[in-house]
Design a protein around this motif. Structure first.
Motif, PDB file in Angstrom:
ATOM      1  N   GLN A 157      -3.057  12.643   6.343  1.00 35.94           N
ATOM      2  CA  GLN A 157      -2.142  12.131   7.351  1.00 35.94           C
ATOM      3  C   GLN A 157      -2.456  10.663   7.643  1.00 35.94           C
ATOM      4  O   GLN A 157      -3.575  10.197   7.402  1.00 35.94           O
ATOM      5  CB  GLN A 157      -2.234  12.956   8.636  1.00 35.94           C
ATOM      6  CG  GLN A 157      -3.509  12.781   9.441  1.00 35.94           C
ATOM      7  CD  GLN A 157      -4.609  13.760   9.046  1.00 35.94           C
ATOM      8  OE1 GLN A 157      -4.705  14.170   7.883  1.00 35.94           O
ATOM      9  NE2 GLN A 157      -5.439  14.136  10.022  1.00 35.94           N
ATOM     10  N   PRO A 158      -1.493   9.908   8.158  1.00 35.15           N
ATOM     11  CA  PRO A 158      -1.734   8.495   8.475  1.00 35.15           C
ATOM     12  C   PRO A 158      -2.837   8.333   9.523  1.00 35.15           C
ATOM     13  O   PRO A 158      -2.985   9.166  10.418  1.00 35.15           O
ATOM     14  CB  PRO A 158      -0.387   8.014   9.020  1.00 35.15           C
ATOM     15  CG  PRO A 158       0.616   8.971   8.475  1.00 35.15           C
ATOM     16  CD  PRO A 158      -0.090  10.291   8.401  1.00 35.15           C
ATOM     17  N   ASP A 159      -3.599   7.274   9.382  1.00 26.65           N
ATOM     18  CA  ASP A 159      -4.633   6.923  10.344  1.00 26.65           C
ATOM     19  C   ASP A 159      -4.011   6.017  11.409  1.00 26.65           C
ATOM     20  O   ASP A 159      -3.441   4.980  11.094  1.00 26.65           O
ATOM     21  CB  ASP A 159      -5.771   6.191   9.617  1.00 26.65           C
ATOM     22  CG  ASP A 159      -6.980   5.946  10.512  1.00 26.65           C
ATOM     23  OD1 ASP A 159      -6.784   5.641  11.714  1.00 26.65           O
ATOM     24  OD2 ASP A 159      -8.115   6.036  10.011  1.00 26.65           O
ATOM     25  N   ASP A 160      -4.128   6.427  12.661  1.00 23.52           N
ATOM     26  CA  ASP A 160      -3.502   5.661  13.742  1.00 23.52           C
ATOM     27  C   ASP A 160      -3.939   4.198  13.752  1.00 23.52           C
ATOM     28  O   ASP A 160      -3.162   3.311  14.114  1.00 23.52           O
ATOM     29  CB  ASP A 160      -3.808   6.293  15.103  1.00 23.52           C
ATOM     30  CG  ASP A 160      -3.086   7.613  15.298  1.00 23.52           C
ATOM     31  OD1 ASP A 160      -2.113   7.856  14.566  1.00 23.52           O
ATOM     32  OD2 ASP A 160      -3.515   8.403  16.165  1.00 23.52           O
ATOM     33  N   ARG A 161      -5.180   3.936  13.358  1.00 22.82           N
ATOM     34  CA  ARG A 161      -5.681   2.563  13.377  1.00 22.82           C
ATOM     35  C   ARG A 161      -4.950   1.685  12.360  1.00 22.82           C
ATOM     36  O   ARG A 161      -4.910   0.461  12.495  1.00 22.82           O
ATOM     37  CB  ARG A 161      -7.181   2.542  13.072  1.00 22.82           C
ATOM     38  CG  ARG A 161      -8.050   3.233  14.100  1.00 22.82           C
ATOM     39  CD  ARG A 161      -9.468   3.371  13.584  1.00 22.82           C
ATOM     40  NE  ARG A 161      -9.518   4.155  12.363  1.00 22.82           N
ATOM     41  CZ  ARG A 161     -10.634   4.354  11.636  1.00 22.82           C
ATOM     42  NH1 ARG A 161     -11.765   3.798  12.014  1.00 22.82           N
ATOM     43  NH2 ARG A 161     -10.596   5.092  10.546  1.00 22.82           N
ATOM     44  N   GLU A 162      -4.372   2.317  11.348  1.00 22.84           N
ATOM     45  CA  GLU A 162      -3.774   1.547  10.257  1.00 22.84           C
ATOM     46  C   GLU A 162      -2.247   1.524  10.278  1.00 22.84           C
ATOM     47  O   GLU A 162      -1.631   0.722   9.578  1.00 22.84           O
ATOM     48  CB  GLU A 162      -4.271   2.098   8.919  1.00 22.84           C
ATOM     49  CG  GLU A 162      -5.759   1.851   8.748  1.00 22.84           C
ATOM     50  CD  GLU A 162      -6.378   2.581   7.571  1.00 22.84           C
ATOM     51  OE1 GLU A 162      -7.436   2.132   7.097  1.00 22.84           O
ATOM     52  OE2 GLU A 162      -5.821   3.604   7.139  1.00 22.84           O
ATOM     53  N   VAL A 163      -1.641   2.397  11.069  1.00 22.22           N
ATOM     54  CA  VAL A 163      -0.179   2.418  11.076  1.00 22.22           C
ATOM     55  C   VAL A 163       0.401   1.619  12.238  1.00 22.22           C
ATOM     56  O   VAL A 163       1.599   1.353  12.256  1.00 22.22           O
ATOM     57  CB  VAL A 163       0.368   3.864  11.133  1.00 22.22           C
ATOM     58  CG1 VAL A 163      -0.101   4.652   9.936  1.00 22.22           C
ATOM     59  CG2 VAL A 163      -0.026   4.562  12.431  1.00 22.22           C
ATOM     60  N   VAL A 164      -0.408   1.228  13.204  1.00 16.98           N
ATOM     61  CA  VAL A 164       0.078   0.395  14.296  1.00 16.98           C
ATOM     62  C   VAL A 164       0.165  -1.039  13.798  1.00 16.98           C
ATOM     63  O   VAL A 164      -0.834  -1.719  13.603  1.00 16.98           O
ATOM     64  CB  VAL A 164      -0.846   0.474  15.527  1.00 16.98           C
ATOM     65  CG1 VAL A 164      -0.327  -0.443  16.638  1.00 16.98           C
ATOM     66  CG2 VAL A 164      -0.956   1.909  16.027  1.00 16.98           C
ATOM     67  N   ALA A 165       1.401  -1.470  13.528  1.00 16.88           N
ATOM     68  CA  ALA A 165       1.651  -2.832  13.008  1.00 16.88           C
ATOM     69  C   ALA A 165       0.879  -3.101  11.721  1.00 16.88           C
ATOM     70  O   ALA A 165       0.552  -4.244  11.420  1.00 16.88           O
ATOM     71  CB  ALA A 165       1.287  -3.874  14.081  1.00 16.88           C
ATOM     72  N   GLY A 166       0.595  -2.042  10.940  1.00 15.23           N
ATOM     73  CA  GLY A 166      -0.070  -2.231   9.664  1.00 15.23           C
ATOM     74  C   GLY A 166      -1.471  -2.786   9.768  1.00 15.23           C
ATOM     75  O   GLY A 166      -1.950  -3.477   8.877  1.00 15.23           O
ATOM     76  N   ARG A 167      -2.168  -2.496  10.862  1.00 18.30           N
ATOM     77  CA  ARG A 167      -3.514  -3.035  11.048  1.00 18.30           C
ATOM     78  C   ARG A 167      -4.503  -2.350  10.115  1.00 18.30           C
ATOM     79  O   ARG A 167      -4.318  -1.218   9.707  1.00 18.30           O
ATOM     80  CB  ARG A 167      -3.953  -2.841  12.502  1.00 18.30           C
ATOM     81  CG  ARG A 167      -3.126  -3.633  13.505  1.00 18.30           C
ATOM     82  CD  ARG A 167      -3.533  -3.295  14.932  1.00 18.30           C
ATOM     83  NE  ARG A 167      -2.701  -4.009  15.884  1.00 18.30           N
ATOM     84  CZ  ARG A 167      -2.694  -3.754  17.186  1.00 18.30           C
ATOM     85  NH1 ARG A 167      -3.471  -2.822  17.678  1.00 18.30           N
ATOM     86  NH2 ARG A 167      -1.909  -4.435  17.990  1.00 18.30           N
ATOM     87  N   GLY A 168      -5.591  -3.036   9.833  1.00 22.00           N
ATOM     88  CA  GLY A 168      -6.639  -2.474   8.985  1.00 22.00           C
ATOM     89  C   GLY A 168      -6.582  -3.057   7.596  1.00 22.00           C
ATOM     90  O   GLY A 168      -5.526  -3.076   6.955  1.00 22.00           O
ATOM     91  N   TRP A 169      -7.719  -3.540   7.114  1.00 20.31           N
ATOM     92  CA  TRP A 169      -7.730  -4.229   5.823  1.00 20.31           C
ATOM     93  C   TRP A 169      -7.398  -3.308   4.665  1.00 20.31           C
ATOM     94  O   TRP A 169      -6.869  -3.732   3.650  1.00 20.31           O
ATOM     95  CB  TRP A 169      -9.081  -4.914   5.599  1.00 20.31           C
ATOM     96  CG  TRP A 169     -10.260  -3.995   5.454  1.00 20.31           C
ATOM     97  CD1 TRP A 169     -11.127  -3.605   6.426  1.00 20.31           C
ATOM     98  CD2 TRP A 169     -10.707  -3.346   4.253  1.00 20.31           C
ATOM     99  NE1 TRP A 169     -12.084  -2.753   5.913  1.00 20.31           N
ATOM    100  CE2 TRP A 169     -11.852  -2.589   4.585  1.00 20.31           C
ATOM    101  CE3 TRP A 169     -10.248  -3.340   2.935  1.00 20.31           C
ATOM    102  CZ2 TRP A 169     -12.551  -1.818   3.653  1.00 20.31           C
ATOM    103  CZ3 TRP A 169     -10.935  -2.575   1.995  1.00 20.31           C
ATOM    104  CH2 TRP A 169     -12.077  -1.828   2.364  1.00 20.31           C
ATOM    105  N   ARG A 170      -7.656  -2.009   4.823  1.00 19.88           N
ATOM    106  CA  ARG A 170      -7.431  -1.100   3.695  1.00 19.88           C
ATOM    107  C   ARG A 170      -5.958  -0.964   3.332  1.00 19.88           C
ATOM    108  O   ARG A 170      -5.632  -0.575   2.202  1.00 19.88           O
ATOM    109  CB  ARG A 170      -8.016   0.282   4.005  1.00 19.88           C
ATOM    110  CG  ARG A 170      -9.510   0.292   4.189  1.00 19.88           C
ATOM    111  CD  ARG A 170     -10.078   1.702   4.120  1.00 19.88           C
ATOM    112  NE  ARG A 170      -9.413   2.607   5.046  1.00 19.88           N
ATOM    113  CZ  ARG A 170      -9.552   3.927   5.009  1.00 19.88           C
ATOM    114  NH1 ARG A 170     -10.316   4.501   4.088  1.00 19.88           N
ATOM    115  NH2 ARG A 170      -8.941   4.692   5.896  1.00 19.88           N
TER     116      ARG A 170
END
Length: 326
Positions: A157-170
């Motif tokens: 499932q999507p990680d909340d840290r990475e789906v909010v405005a596409g944040r996260g370097w990964r």
């Protein structure tokens, strides 16, 4: 070298437990300096981990006379730059995975390693973990006969840290080289080659279906080993949590081995004799077994199982699968 004194460039989350503390627990090894661009965070890390020196400039760490080996733990977009700087300064490098943004950068890093004679290692630490060595032993011992096929499945499932405005370097291709597939499948392909030999060809389809961020979120692939073994894989990072699944199956002429790269410590062996379940927990610091092998190699012992040359192969496979995107 008798004593390996490490400096870390980029002391982020991966260094807190997985790797950082291990440098002080391996014989003939010590963590003597860290670098992070944020001075407050660098100072905090040094104080919490009892590291004597900290810097906000990578060249200052590389040129520290007390540092004779460098661990590059930044996101992939700076791996090549920092690794090359350290090697040109005569200091062996241990670099996080994926080794670089793409196979071309990996090739350049290996070229500099050859030109300078300075060793280059990559943090594909599963090559030294007892759990995966047990899987390899089962294969080598013929527990399921001749290996015919590999199937890799990863649905998260999507990680909340990475789906909010596409944040996260990964999930930023310009920083990671791709998306979550690049971050995770790099481990998988590296270990599959370690267990089954070189992958000769690979192709695939990569798509961004959910538009939660810029990177691809679904990938399917086929690949073939030089030995004749064939493989398939599917990775989807936008399912709901009830559909979460991660396992790899090795299909042999006499049975099947099922294991996990990321989710659990269980290995299942199915043969005509029945089902055997094997549990092999991970150590507290998962990179410690590989770091110990690297320290021994730098001190004149046997070669490390994970080098720049082996690490580059994984990036080449990722390129084969994702560059065409068709």
């Amino acid at each position: 070298m008798d004593q390996i004194n490490w400096g870390i460039i980029g002391c982020g989350d991966v260094t807190e437990v997985k790797s950082g503390p291990a440098f002080n627990k391996v014989p003939h090894s010590a963590l003597v300096a860290v670098m992070r661009r944020d001075a407050q965070k660098a100072d905090d890390y040094a104080r919490r981990h009892q590291v004597p020196a900290w810097y906000t400039d990578a060249d200052a760490l590389i040129n520290d006379p007390n540092v004779n080996a460098v661990y590059v733990a930044t996101p992939p977009d700076s791996h090549a730059d920092y690794a090359i700087r350290a090697m040109r300064a005569g200091k062996p490098v241990y670099v996080e995975k994926p080794m670089a943004l793409n196979a071309a950068e990996c090739a350049l890093m290996n070229q500099v390693s050859r030109e300078t004679g300075v060793p280059l290692f990559v943090a594909f630490y599963r090559r030294a973990l007892p759990y995966f060595l047990r899987v390899k032993q089962l294969i080598d011992d013929g527990a399921i006969g001749a290996i015919r096929m590999v199937n890799v499945t990863l649905n998260w499932q999507p990680d909340d840290r990475e789906v909010v405005a596409g944040r996260g370097w990964r999930v930023s291709p310009v920083i990671s080289g791709g998306g979550l597939f690049h971050d995770l499948a790099s481990h998988q392909f590296d270990l599959l080659e370690f267990m089954l030999g070189p992958i000769k060809t690979a192709s695939g389809i990569a798509r961004n279906q959910a538009r939660l961020y810029e990177a691809d979120d679904v990938v399917v692939a086929t690949f073939a080993f030089e030995s004749g073994v064939v493989g398939t894989g599917s990775w989807c990072f936008t399912v709901n949590k009830e559909q979460r699944m991660e396992h790899t199956q090795l299909i042999g002429s006499k049975g099947k081995i099922t294991f996990s790269f990321f989710e659990n410590f269980i290995i299942t062996v199915d043969t005509a004799s029945g089902t055997e379940t094997i549990s092999v927990p991970f150590p507290e610091h998962v990179q410690q077994p590989l770091i110990e092998l690297i320290v021994n190699a730098l001190r004149g012992g046997p070669d490390s199982p994970s080098t720049g040359e082996t690490g580059a192969r994984s990036s080449r496979i990722l390129d084969w699968i994702t560059i065409a995107k068709s």
